[in-house]
Scaffold this motif. Structure first.
Motif, PDB file in Angstrom:
ATOM      1  N   TYR A  34      75.821  38.592 -13.059  1.00 43.56           N
ATOM      2  CA  TYR A  34      74.591  39.142 -13.085  1.00 43.56           C
ATOM      3  C   TYR A  34      73.749  38.526 -12.054  1.00 43.56           C
ATOM      4  O   TYR A  34      72.828  38.942 -11.532  1.00 43.56           O
ATOM      5  N   ALA A  35      74.056  37.233 -11.847  1.00 43.26           N
ATOM      6  CA  ALA A  35      73.293  36.433 -10.752  1.00 43.26           C
ATOM      7  C   ALA A  35      73.480  37.087  -9.400  1.00 43.26           C
ATOM      8  O   ALA A  35      72.664  36.881  -8.481  1.00 43.26           O
ATOM      9  N   ARG A  36      74.309  37.796  -9.123  1.00 41.32           N
ATOM     10  CA  ARG A  36      74.602  38.441  -7.859  1.00 41.32           C
ATOM     11  C   ARG A  36      73.667  39.600  -7.699  1.00 41.32           C
ATOM     12  O   ARG A  36      73.388  40.424  -6.686  1.00 41.32           O
ATOM     13  N   LEU A  37      73.081  40.197  -8.771  1.00 44.62           N
ATOM     14  CA  LEU A  37      72.144  41.249  -8.748  1.00 44.62           C
ATOM     15  C   LEU A  37      70.841  40.978  -7.951  1.00 44.62           C
ATOM     16  O   LEU A  37      70.245  40.080  -8.656  1.00 44.62           O
ATOM     17  N   SER A  38      70.491  41.532  -7.015  1.00 46.05           N
ATOM     18  CA  SER A  38      69.452  41.095  -6.428  1.00 46.05           C
ATOM     19  C   SER A  38      68.104  41.304  -7.073  1.00 46.05           C
ATOM     20  O   SER A  38      67.073  40.541  -6.785  1.00 46.05           O
ATOM     21  N   GLY A  39      67.971  42.369  -8.107  1.00 52.15           N
ATOM     22  CA  GLY A  39      66.702  42.346  -8.800  1.00 52.15           C
ATOM     23  C   GLY A  39      66.597  41.428 -10.249  1.00 52.15           C
ATOM     24  O   GLY A  39      65.690  41.816 -10.892  1.00 52.15           O
ATOM     25  N   LEU A  40      67.648  40.746 -10.305  1.00 49.34           N
ATOM     26  CA  LEU A  40      67.691  40.246 -11.716  1.00 49.34           C
ATOM     27  C   LEU A  40      66.482  38.806 -11.636  1.00 49.34           C
ATOM     28  O   LEU A  40      66.483  38.254 -10.770  1.00 49.34           O
ATOM     29  N   LYS A  41      65.847  38.939 -12.774  1.00 46.85           N
ATOM     30  CA  LYS A  41      64.607  37.684 -12.761  1.00 46.85           C
ATOM     31  C   LYS A  41      65.136  36.753 -14.146  1.00 46.85           C
ATOM     32  O   LYS A  41      64.890  35.412 -13.817  1.00 46.85           O
ATOM     33  N   GLU A  42      65.722  37.309 -15.148  1.00 45.46           N
ATOM     34  CA  GLU A  42      66.047  36.383 -16.076  1.00 45.46           C
ATOM     35  C   GLU A  42      67.583  36.816 -16.917  1.00 45.46           C
ATOM     36  O   GLU A  42      67.703  38.140 -16.896  1.00 45.46           O
ATOM     37  N   VAL A  55      67.206  30.304 -21.275  1.00 49.87           N
ATOM     38  CA  VAL A  55      66.718  31.533 -20.359  1.00 49.87           C
ATOM     39  C   VAL A  55      67.258  30.949 -18.668  1.00 49.87           C
ATOM     40  O   VAL A  55      66.931  29.653 -18.605  1.00 49.87           O
ATOM     41  N   PHE A  56      67.984  31.582 -18.178  1.00 43.22           N
ATOM     42  CA  PHE A  56      68.349  31.335 -16.674  1.00 43.22           C
ATOM     43  C   PHE A  56      67.322  32.162 -16.008  1.00 43.22           C
ATOM     44  O   PHE A  56      67.550  33.497 -15.967  1.00 43.22           O
ATOM     45  N   ALA A  74      59.166  37.061 -17.361  1.00 39.45           N
ATOM     46  CA  ALA A  74      58.567  37.835 -16.108  1.00 39.45           C
ATOM     47  C   ALA A  74      59.059  39.191 -16.302  1.00 39.45           C
ATOM     48  O   ALA A  74      58.384  40.287 -15.921  1.00 39.45           O
ATOM     49  N   CYS A  75      60.231  39.432 -16.558  1.00 39.69           N
ATOM     50  CA  CYS A  75      61.192  40.871 -16.594  1.00 39.69           C
ATOM     51  C   CYS A  75      60.346  41.747 -17.494  1.00 39.69           C
ATOM     52  O   CYS A  75      60.137  42.980 -17.291  1.00 39.69           O
ATOM     53  N   LEU A  76      59.688  41.041 -18.698  1.00 39.92           N
ATOM     54  CA  LEU A  76      59.196  42.175 -19.841  1.00 39.92           C
ATOM     55  C   LEU A  76      57.674  41.995 -19.626  1.00 39.92           C
ATOM     56  O   LEU A  76      56.872  42.565 -20.261  1.00 39.92           O
ATOM     57  N   GLU A  77      57.199  40.955 -18.941  1.00 41.96           N
ATOM     58  CA  GLU A  77      55.825  40.698 -18.607  1.00 41.96           C
ATOM     59  C   GLU A  77      55.245  40.189 -19.984  1.00 41.96           C
ATOM     60  O   GLU A  77      54.206  40.742 -20.412  1.00 41.96           O
ATOM     61  N   MET A  78      56.170  39.625 -20.821  1.00 42.53           N
ATOM     62  CA  MET A  78      55.351  39.173 -21.984  1.00 42.53           C
ATOM     63  C   MET A  78      55.909  37.608 -22.520  1.00 42.53           C
ATOM     64  O   MET A  78      57.060  37.363 -21.966  1.00 42.53           O
ATOM     65  N   GLU A  79      55.174  37.150 -23.508  1.00 46.46           N
ATOM     66  CA  GLU A  79      55.523  35.821 -24.031  1.00 46.46           C
ATOM     67  C   GLU A  79      56.201  36.125 -25.124  1.00 46.46           C
ATOM     68  O   GLU A  79      55.636  36.997 -25.939  1.00 46.46           O
ATOM     69  N   LEU A  80      57.074  35.526 -25.837  1.00 42.39           N
ATOM     70  CA  LEU A  80      58.012  35.538 -27.038  1.00 42.39           C
ATOM     71  C   LEU A  80      57.812  34.304 -27.843  1.00 42.39           C
ATOM     72  O   LEU A  80      57.956  33.254 -27.145  1.00 42.39           O
ATOM     73  N   GLU A  81      58.075  34.311 -28.999  1.00 39.65           N
ATOM     74  CA  GLU A  81      58.210  33.027 -29.804  1.00 39.65           C
ATOM     75  C   GLU A  81      59.585  32.877 -30.364  1.00 39.65           C
ATOM     76  O   GLU A  81      59.935  33.973 -30.958  1.00 39.65           O
ATOM     77  N   VAL A  82      60.158  31.720 -30.220  1.00 37.35           N
ATOM     78  CA  VAL A  82      61.356  31.562 -30.609  1.00 37.35           C
ATOM     79  C   VAL A  82      61.705  31.794 -32.102  1.00 37.35           C
ATOM     80  O   VAL A  82      62.514  32.352 -32.529  1.00 37.35           O
ATOM     81  N   GLU A  83      60.655  31.203 -33.006  1.00 40.99           N
ATOM     82  CA  GLU A  83      60.947  31.430 -34.420  1.00 40.99           C
ATOM     83  C   GLU A  83      60.772  32.821 -34.855  1.00 40.99           C
ATOM     84  O   GLU A  83      61.496  33.117 -35.671  1.00 40.99           O
ATOM     85  N   SER A  84      60.115  33.797 -34.115  1.00 40.39           N
ATOM     86  CA  SER A  84      59.982  35.039 -34.512  1.00 40.39           C
ATOM     87  C   SER A  84      61.316  35.863 -34.085  1.00 40.39           C
ATOM     88  O   SER A  84      61.714  36.870 -34.794  1.00 40.39           O
TER      89      SER A  84
END
Length: 93
Positions: A34-42, A55-56, A74-84
């Motif tokens: 996946y790292a070879r994909l030019s558009g990969l953010k995470e 998270v890579f 960044a790919c979802l433009e949102m913050e997530l909580e680990v516990e959730s």
């Protein structure tokens, strides 16, 4: 056995499914491909047994490990909580 073979997860359309047999593939082969994909953010690897999120971030392949708290995708433009992410699992890991 190696810790690298502990259960990790694969995200599917109908939720998150444990896949212990793919841990090595998720952490190495898929991640490098996946790292070879030019558009990969995470690239995320989620381990429900250890309740951890890796998270890579690309480019640069920085690695972040989250055991609790919040993290931004960044790919979802949102913050997530680990516990959730693990809220529906039993209390004992």
């Amino acid at each position: 056995g190696s810790e690298i073979l502990e259960p990790f997860t694969t995200v599917r359309e109908n939720g998150v499914e444990p896949s212990p047999s793919t841990a090595r593939i998720d952490l190495f082969e898929k991640r490098f491909n996946y790292a070879r994909l030019s558009g990969l953010k995470e690239y995320l690897v989620i381990n429900p047994d250890r309740r951890r999120v890796e998270v890579f971030r690309y480019p640069g392949a920085t690695h972040e490990l989250y055991l609790q708290g919040r993290f931004y995708l960044a790919c979802l433009e949102m913050e997530l909580e680990v516990e959730s992410l693990f809220a529906d699992l039993s209390e004992t890991p």
